[in-house]
Motif scaffolding. Structure first.
Motif, PDB file in Angstrom:
ATOM      1  N   THR A  31      29.591   6.798  35.168  1.00  0.00           N
ATOM      2  CA  THR A  31      30.846   7.332  35.704  1.00  0.00           C
ATOM      3  C   THR A  31      32.035   6.677  35.008  1.00  0.00           C
ATOM      4  OG1 THR A  31      30.886   5.645  37.438  1.00  0.00           O
ATOM      5  CG2 THR A  31      29.807   7.743  37.969  1.00  0.00           C
ATOM      6  N   ILE A  32      31.816   6.170  33.823  1.00  0.00           N
ATOM      7  CA  ILE A  32      32.813   5.386  33.097  1.00  0.00           C
ATOM      8  C   ILE A  32      33.442   6.222  31.989  1.00  0.00           C
ATOM      9  CG2 ILE A  32      33.117   3.408  31.551  1.00  0.00           C
ATOM     10  CD1 ILE A  32      30.856   2.050  33.089  1.00  0.00           C
ATOM     11  N   GLU A 234      33.432 -11.916  34.335  1.00  0.00           N
ATOM     12  CA  GLU A 234      33.573 -11.619  35.760  1.00  0.00           C
ATOM     13  C   GLU A 234      34.325 -10.324  36.044  1.00  0.00           C
ATOM     14  OE1 GLU A 234      33.985 -16.158  35.176  1.00  0.00           O
ATOM     15  OE2 GLU A 234      34.534 -14.300  34.148  1.00  0.00           O
ATOM     16  N   PHE A 235      35.184  -9.881  35.129  1.00  0.00           N
ATOM     17  CA  PHE A 235      36.016  -8.712  35.417  1.00  0.00           C
ATOM     18  C   PHE A 235      35.275  -7.391  35.218  1.00  0.00           C
ATOM     19  CE2 PHE A 235      36.597  -9.395  30.893  1.00  0.00           C
ATOM     20  CZ  PHE A 235      36.637  -8.115  30.357  1.00  0.00           C
ATOM     21  N   LEU A 236      34.038  -7.446  34.740  1.00  0.00           N
ATOM     22  CA  LEU A 236      33.248  -6.238  34.526  1.00  0.00           C
ATOM     23  C   LEU A 236      32.341  -5.953  35.711  1.00  0.00           C
ATOM     24  CD1 LEU A 236      32.102  -6.763  30.813  1.00  0.00           C
ATOM     25  CD2 LEU A 236      33.916  -5.231  31.615  1.00  0.00           C
ATOM     26  N   SER A 237      32.210  -4.664  36.049  1.00  0.00           N
ATOM     27  CA  SER A 237      31.207  -4.265  37.040  1.00  0.00           C
ATOM     28  C   SER A 237      29.851  -4.197  36.344  1.00  0.00           C
ATOM     29  CB  SER A 237      31.561  -2.902  37.622  1.00  0.00           C
ATOM     30  OG  SER A 237      31.441  -1.890  36.624  1.00  0.00           O
ATOM     31  N   GLU A 238      28.793  -4.106  37.110  1.00  0.00           N
ATOM     32  CA  GLU A 238      27.455  -4.019  36.520  1.00  0.00           C
ATOM     33  C   GLU A 238      27.315  -2.767  35.663  1.00  0.00           C
ATOM     34  OE1 GLU A 238      24.966  -6.148  36.275  1.00  0.00           O
ATOM     35  OE2 GLU A 238      26.328  -7.586  37.211  1.00  0.00           O
ATOM     36  N   GLU A 239      27.909  -1.660  36.126  1.00  0.00           N
ATOM     37  CA  GLU A 239      27.830  -0.418  35.353  1.00  0.00           C
ATOM     38  C   GLU A 239      28.597  -0.558  34.042  1.00  0.00           C
ATOM     39  OE1 GLU A 239      28.286   4.380  36.092  1.00  0.00           O
ATOM     40  OE2 GLU A 239      29.800   3.041  36.944  1.00  0.00           O
TER      41      GLU A 239
END
Length: 471
Positions: A31-32, A234-239
């Motif tokens: 969804t990116i 840290e600022f990244l989501s897993e997706e």
């Protein structure tokens, strides 16, 4: 690499999806929006690194501003002794660039890059309280040692986040801080110099002290601002983390779990592939302010050339074109007697050199594969380049002012050789790409990269036939 969207996307000059639709890579749907993710990376990664380099360049170049404000007079230096201090800076820089990148590979960017900044900030501050020539020499040497790891470290660091064709624009943005620091430094020095007499210190001491303390403060924040690599940021989501992993694994080697090895270090070694303005007749205050336009023009042109290079996916033609512009600048400096024309030459020289250097610095990061080899190659390239700076500091000697025939002549000669060298390298890279294309046809494989991260020990780095050199 196959990147698609559920709608029919339009592909931009960097091969990035310009549609706002969800993306898919290798059959996995996300969804990116890729373009929005790149903007997010730019916002998070580039500002702290660019600020650190701006401070680095400010702290190394403010010695020229300090000279205009009485540095050499106050500690009883001759002009040539002053040049010796400039030389020692680059000696320290050259000697420690490769060791610094080895340490970076064995530690983490979040620890190493801010620590370097803190170290040079302390040294830069202490330059403001030196009382004699020996103190000046030792401070300049250790400033070079402390600053040596930032630039090659950041070039390697960015290669672990961005695809190969995306790296030059980001490195150029980072490098443009040097020209920005040149412009900003003249204005800042002009203002700080008005503090002469405060605390019994001359203006040049306050230039070192205040700019050095600024670096110390910013370096402490950098421990929070600088991130490591995509797998832990840290600022990244897993997706987002998974999406970055998949888009990089088909483009370069940054997703491989490569451990440090001395054999890779050996591979890198085996792979062969403002004072002038015052002399024009201006006062110290005028010279500080007149140092701004050349750097400002260089800043704008560095960004413009980076955009064009990124969109056309070409490197060599832009290096040769901007180097030729710098040649015109040095020809003016060598031949013109009027201050106005010589100042125009200064602007053209800066406007040509900065964009050229920005591309040259990013080229090995694009073309060298193997993480340790690339880290060492980046540092080795910058070290060799700074050997020229060691020589350059001795070419602009006091007795040759204001025309500096020897220094300008050498600079012009180097630029001409640079154009020729790039032309030869371009021919070599094109020849190797043709040989790789023939090999791919024989093996029935596709070019970059078909899943480097999934190839295990089968990937041969930049020797792999799937690896296409950028020209």
């Amino acid at each position: 690499m196959t990147v698609s969207t559920e709608k029919t996307p339009e592909e931009g000059p960097e091969g990035k999806i310009t549609s706002s639709s969800p993306s898919s890579i290798g059959g996995e749907h996300f969804t990116i929006n890729e373009k929005a993710l790149l903007r997010k990376l730019d916002r998070r990664l580039l500002p702290p690194l660019t600020i650190l380099y701006l401070l680095s360049f400010l702290d190394r170049s403010n010695v020229g501003n300090a000279k205009l404000e009485g540095l050499t007079t106050d500690i009883n230096m001759t002009g040539n002794q002053y040049l010796t201090g400039l030389t020692l800076y680059f000696v320290g820089y050259v000697l420690f660039e490769i060791p610094c990148n080895i340490i970076l590979k064995r530690t983490t960017p979040r620890i190493w890059l801010p620590t370097l900044s803190l170290a040079w900030g302390v040294v830069a501050t202490l330059l403001g309280v030196v009382q004699n020539y020996d103190g000046y020499l030792s401070s300049r040497f250790f400033l070079g040692v402390a600053e040596s790891g930032l630039f090659p470290g950041v070039v390697f660091y960015l290669s672990m986040w961005y695809k190969r064709n995306e790296q030059h624009y980001r490195i150029a943005l980072f490098f443009s801080a040097a020209s920005l620091a040149g412009a900003f430094g003249g204005i800042l020095a002009w203002g700080i110099a008005h503090m002469r007499g405060v605390g019994g210190y001359n203006g040049w001491r306050w230039i070192f002290i205040l700019e050095g303390l600024l670096t110390v403060v910013i370096s402490l924040f950098a421990y929070l601002w600088v991130y490591n690599y995509p797998s832990t940021a840290e600022f990244l989501s897993e997706e987002e983390r998974e999406f970055i992993y998949l888009r990089l694994k088909n483009d370069n080697d940054s997703t491989l779990d490569e451990k440090f090895s001395w054999s890779a270090v050996r591979d890198a070694f085996k792979d062969i592939k403002p004072t002038i303005i015052k002399e024009l007749g201006y006062s110290a205050a005028e010279a500080q302010l007149l140092s701004v336009p050349p750097y400002a023009v260089a800043f704008v042109l560095t960004i413009a050339v980076a955009v064009l290079s990124e969109r056309t996916r070409r490197r060599a033609p832009f290096i040769m074109a901007t180097s030729s512009l710098a040649c015109i600048g040095y020809i003016l400096l060598l031949t013109q007697t009027s201050a106005g024309m010589a100042y125009t030459g200064t602007i053209l020289a800066a406007a040509g050199i900065y964009p050229s250097v920005a591309i040259v610095l990013s080229w090995p990061a694009n073309n060298v594969s193997g993480q340790t080899k690339r880290a060492i190659a980046n540092a080795l390239q910058i070290s060799i380049g700074n050997l020229g700076a060691v020589l350059g500091t001795q070419l602009y000697r006091t007795e040759s002012s204001p025309r500096y025939y020897l220094g300008h002549g050498f600079a012009l000669g180097y630029l001409v050789v640079n154009v020729g060298t790039v032309a030869v390298l371009l021919a070599i890279l094109k020849r190797e790409n043709r040989a790789k294309e023939k090999k791919r046809e024989e093996l029935g494989i596709e070019p970059i990269m078909g899943g480097i991260a999934d190839s295990g020990g089968g990937f041969l780095g930049d020797r792999d036939p799937r690896w296409i050199f950028q020209t």
